[in-house]
Scaffold this motif. Structure first.
Motif, PDB file in Angstrom:
ATOM      1  N   ALA A  69       3.737  16.058  -7.074  1.00 27.95           N
ATOM      2  CA  ALA A  69       3.535  17.247  -7.901  1.00 27.95           C
ATOM      3  C   ALA A  69       2.792  18.328  -7.124  1.00 27.95           C
ATOM      4  O   ALA A  69       3.135  19.512  -7.190  1.00 27.95           O
ATOM      5  CB  ALA A  69       2.767  16.879  -9.172  1.00 27.95           C
ATOM      6  N   GLY A  70       1.773  17.929  -6.374  1.00 20.74           N
ATOM      7  CA  GLY A  70       1.019  18.889  -5.589  1.00 20.74           C
ATOM      8  C   GLY A  70       1.825  19.516  -4.471  1.00 20.74           C
ATOM      9  O   GLY A  70       1.514  20.623  -4.016  1.00 20.74           O
ATOM     10  N   LEU A  71       2.873  18.818  -4.001  1.00 20.77           N
ATOM     11  CA  LEU A  71       3.725  19.326  -2.921  1.00 20.77           C
ATOM     12  C   LEU A  71       4.928  20.112  -3.434  1.00 20.77           C
ATOM     13  O   LEU A  71       5.771  20.542  -2.634  1.00 20.77           O
ATOM     14  CB  LEU A  71       4.228  18.154  -2.060  1.00 20.77           C
ATOM     15  N   SER A  72       5.024  20.315  -4.739  1.00 22.71           N
ATOM     16  CA  SER A  72       6.203  20.936  -5.337  1.00 22.71           C
ATOM     17  C   SER A  72       6.485  22.311  -4.746  1.00 22.71           C
ATOM     18  O   SER A  72       5.576  23.114  -4.531  1.00 22.71           O
ATOM     19  CB  SER A  72       6.018  21.068  -6.851  1.00 22.71           C
ATOM     20  N   THR A  73       7.784  22.563  -4.514  1.00 26.21           N
ATOM     21  CA  THR A  73       8.217  23.889  -4.040  1.00 26.21           C
ATOM     22  C   THR A  73       9.118  24.580  -5.042  1.00 26.21           C
ATOM     23  O   THR A  73       9.582  25.695  -4.792  1.00 26.21           O
ATOM     24  CB  THR A  73       8.967  23.748  -2.699  1.00 26.21           C
ATOM     25  N   SER A  74       9.373  23.938  -6.170  1.00 25.42           N
ATOM     26  CA  SER A  74      10.207  24.544  -7.210  1.00 25.42           C
ATOM     27  C   SER A  74       9.768  24.009  -8.560  1.00 25.42           C
ATOM     28  O   SER A  74       9.184  22.921  -8.653  1.00 25.42           O
ATOM     29  CB  SER A  74      11.685  24.203  -6.982  1.00 25.42           C
ATOM     30  N   PRO A  75      10.054  24.733  -9.646  1.00 28.70           N
ATOM     31  CA  PRO A  75       9.697  24.231 -10.981  1.00 28.70           C
ATOM     32  C   PRO A  75      10.379  22.906 -11.301  1.00 28.70           C
ATOM     33  O   PRO A  75       9.768  22.028 -11.925  1.00 28.70           O
ATOM     34  CB  PRO A  75      10.184  25.344 -11.913  1.00 28.70           C
ATOM     35  N   GLN A  76      11.623  22.736 -10.867  1.00 30.62           N
ATOM     36  CA  GLN A  76      12.360  21.508 -11.175  1.00 30.62           C
ATOM     37  C   GLN A  76      11.694  20.303 -10.520  1.00 30.62           C
ATOM     38  O   GLN A  76      11.589  19.231 -11.124  1.00 30.62           O
ATOM     39  CB  GLN A  76      13.814  21.638 -10.701  1.00 30.62           C
ATOM     40  N   TRP A  77      11.259  20.468  -9.279  1.00 28.90           N
ATOM     41  CA  TRP A  77      10.540  19.400  -8.567  1.00 28.90           C
ATOM     42  C   TRP A  77       9.284  19.010  -9.340  1.00 28.90           C
ATOM     43  O   TRP A  77       9.007  17.825  -9.567  1.00 28.90           O
ATOM     44  CB  TRP A  77      10.206  19.913  -7.169  1.00 28.90           C
TER      45      TRP A  77
END
Length: 484
Positions: free
Chosen positions: A104-112
């Protein structure tokens, strides 16, 4: 504290007093971390919005998806711990929670981020019933009340202090990427808890039979029922129209089918959830009180955060500080409530509920009319009072609700109790939030009036929990009189 091994609970071989309390400490850390993630993300929403360019629907799923999958997995996870050992469920759930926190902390998009939050919520749902089941397994009598008192303090503090910690982390990491720290902070704590949990949490007692299979059809029926009930509640802002509410009666049909199936399944196998637990007055009314209290209790922080951050332009940190008095009061009273619940019983819970209602009523009163001073300062004392009452509700009610539940059903019983709390939270946020936004629209942006009206509704819901507690007291006294 006695160390007489002859009086030790069944299934606790190798657990002296020190090791039992160490195991509890690890469980409380894990419970705090997973429950904190219900509320800590609320103050991170503006930061997530700017960083990932998320739509309102995306943000709603980030917030509510966690709660949805959390509530969905509680009962099956509790049953798994009863059958296969608490340690296995606790460690597996905590490993998954730690990994998904990092993702979650590494997310690059809302879907991720949405997918990570959904799996993170399911992992939290695996962990929490193991903690409650462990308390049932390792503690008895007054010691169990103390242990549940500490768990109650953990629940109250994690819910109330989430916005404060979130605000601190966002301030530390910056408005653009501070939200990532909200998730990354779980990683080192999770790794340590996994290592200690494997060492300290109880495995399945030696010689205990494996309780047959884990009732996959029952899991399916319960999962569909809980999902259909929770979905319209957690998506009430984003799904427009009345059609969404049809899902709730459909979900209740599946839950009724689950009940019928479990009754039949129990004739030859150990069921996913033993319906005979609802024949225990303490468990049934305790579950109802928990559902109603969490419906009002959780909604308060939802609307208060909106009022402060959007209506009054408070920073995330300032909004979190404003909620701190409630957290402090809850922590102090939870420790006391856990120690004395075995002496006072349900009247203690009723007194706590009454104090919460009085504290919320005082909050409405101090905010009525023209405000002279900071809202955070004006509400500090009333929220402290409400927090003190809350500390006398959560832990004592959980202790009383589970007091007659047999240890072999402790995990599934706790899972159903917590599922009721999650359903109550979702329903309360939906109902109180709907009144908040409708009042805001009717008054053309009067945030103070919207908050006061919504707070009255939250207090009324908690008042219903008080009625249930009084009913339990009256029935208990009648049955005691008849028995004598």
């Amino acid at each position: 504290m006695s160390t007489d091994r002859s009086s030790a609970p069944a299934g606790t071989a190798g657990y002296d007093d020190r090791r039992r309390w160490q195991a509890l400490g690890v469980g409380l850390v894990a419970a705090f971390m997973t429950l904190l993630d219900v509320s800590i993300v609320n103050v991170a929403v503006p930061s997530i919005d700017r960083a990932l360019h998320a739509t309102p629907s995306d943000l709603q799923w980030v917030l509510s998806g966690y709660a949805l999958t959390f509530g969905l997995i509680l009962v099956p996870a509790g049953r798994f711990g009863d059958a296969r050992g608490r340690r296995t469920g606790f460690v597996a759930g905590l490993i998954l929670f730690t990994l998904t926190s990092a993702l979650a902390g590494l997310s690059t998009s809302p879907q991720w981020l949405i997918v990570a939050r959904l799996v993170q919520g399911a992992a939290a749902g695996v962990v929490n019933p193991q903690v409650t089941g462990m308390i049932q397994q390792l503690f008895r009598g007054a010691e169990r009340g103390r242990a549940f008192g500490l768990l109650g303090a953990t629940i109250g503090i994690s819910t109330a202090v989430g916005p404060l910690l979130g605000g601190l982390l966002i301030q530390l990491g910056g408005e653009q990427h501070g939200w990532r720290l909200v998730f990354f902070v779980n990683v080192p704590v999770g790794v340590l808890a996994v290592l200690l949990g494997w060492r300290l949490m109880p495995a399945r007692p030696s010689g205990a039979p494996d309780r047959h299979r884990l009732d996959p059809f029952g899991v399916l029926l319960l999962g569909i029922g809980v999902t259909l009930v929770l979905l319209p509640l957690v998506q009430w802002q984003q799904w427009h129209g009345l059609w969404k509410w049809i899902l709730i009666p459909a979900g209740l049909v599946f839950l009724a089918a689950f009940g019928l199936w479990e009754r039949r399944y129990a004739r030859t196998h150990q069921p996913l959830f033993d319906l005979r637990l609802f024949g225990l007055r303490s468990y049934t009314l305790g579950t109802l009180i928990g559902l109603l209290y969490f419906a009002g209790f959780t909604a308060i922080f939802f609307i208060y955060t909106l009022y402060l951050q959007i209506g009054l332009n408070y920073s995330a940190l300032a909004a979190g500080l404003a909620i701190t008095p409630f957290a402090l009061g809850s922590a102090a009273a939870s420790a006391v409530g856990g120690r004395v619940v075995t002496r006072y019983g349900r009247p203690l819970v009723a007194a706590g509920l009454l104090v919460v209602v009085i504290g919320l009523g005082a909050t409405v009163w101090v905010l009525h009319g023209s405000l002279h001073g900071s809202v955070a300062v004006l509400t500090a004392v009333p929220f402290l009072v409400a927090g003190l009452g809350s500390g006398l509700v959560i832990a004592p009610n959980q202790t009383l609700a589970l007091s007659e539940v047999p240890v072999p059903q402790a995990g599934s019983g706790a899972g159903m109790l917590q599922t009721g709390q999650r359903m109550g939270s979702a329903a309360g946020i939906a109902g109180v939030g709907a009144l908040f936004f409708s009042t805001l629209a009717d008054t053309r942006g009067d945030w103070a009036t919207a908050f006061r009206h919504s707070l009255v509704l939250a207090a009324a819901i908690i008042g219903l929990a008080l009625v249930a507690a009084v009913v339990d007291i009256v029935l208990g006294r009648r049955w005691s009189g008849a028995a004598s």
